[in-house]
Design a protein around this motif. Structure first.
Motif: not given
Length: 251
Positions: A15-16, A55-63
């Motif tokens: 869903g996003g 972390l898998d960059s395809y699944t997770y985003s870290v700012i």
């Protein structure tokens, strides 16, 4: 030594995106054991893996930013980042068996690190592991989860990093082995300028081993408190609720 300023960690969903953690800030000083406690599913392991970009960059985003000795780990060149993971910041994962290549015998990993046979023998004996003649001929899939954790920890101690991050180190071991971990961690942080970050649901182990403790709840990390202050703090409603509800955190 290490300073984290993570604005947000999100995970992609159908869903996003889903916010896992936000506004996480902490520092790891020298010669101390820092522990993060919290219920299962609160994002403790996700936070630990985010520190060196695992972390898998395809699944997770870290700012955000994570500084190690003044350099932002998130903007390091790949070669420098790999060296940092190899030499400076090492992990003992909860599922430690997956840290090994199933096609390689355990001998491969020991021979990568050191030629000090006495040190290897001492650590294997200390952690009640088979001696080299037997262990070196085994694959990781031939040992239990608890043994894999101990073997991984031995390899990390032999590599002599500056920071060790342990994710649920007591989950697959009994209390006697947990005490061996406790003593060795305390010994490790007395050496040079070393530090430990421990991620656990085991509140009793955390109380015994830690210099400072924080808790993770509602997508946020508390401040790190001295152990006595953590267990007696009355002016933090979330912490009070957390400790009352989890007189002993479920494993």
């Amino acid at each position: 030594m290490l300073k984290a300023e993570i604005k947000e960690i999100t995970m992609k969903t159908a869903g996003g995106k889903k916010v896992i953690l936000n506004d996480v800030k902490f520092e790891l000083g020298e010669n101390q054991i820092f522990t993060i406690v919290g219920k299962n599913g609160t994002g403790k392991s996700t936070l630990a893996k985010s520190i060196t970009g695992l972390l898998d960059s395809y699944t997770y985003s870290v700012i955000g930013k994570v500084y190690f000795k003044g350099s932002d780990i998130f903007t390091m060149e790949e070669e420098k980042l790999l060296l940092l993971r190899k030499d400076s910041i090492k992990y003992v994962f909860q599922d430690a068996a997956n840290s090994f290549d199933p096609l390689k015998k355990l001998k491969y990993y020991f021979e990568l690190l050191t030629k000090d046979r006495n040190e290897i023998d001492d650590l294997l004996s200390y952690f009640v592991l088979p001696d080299k003649s037997k262990l070196y001929d085994m694959h990781a899939y031939e040992v239990s989860g608890g043994m894999a954790q101990r073997i991984n920890f031995v390899l990390i101690l032999l590599s002599k990093p500056e920071i060790i991050i342990l994710d649920e180190p007591t989950s697959g071991i009994d209390s006697a082995i947990a005490n061996l971990f406790l003593l060795k961690l305390k010994e490790f942080v007395k050496q040079n300028k070393n530090s430990v970050l421990l991620i656990t649901q085991d509140i009793l182990f955390a109380e015994k081993v830690s210099d400072k403790i924080a808790y993770l709840a509602d997508k946020k990390l508390s401040s790190f408190y001295n152990v006595n202050e953590f267990f007696n703090k009355k002016d933090d409603p979330l912490l009070t609720k957390f400790l009352n509800a989890k007189n002993q955190i479920e494993v």
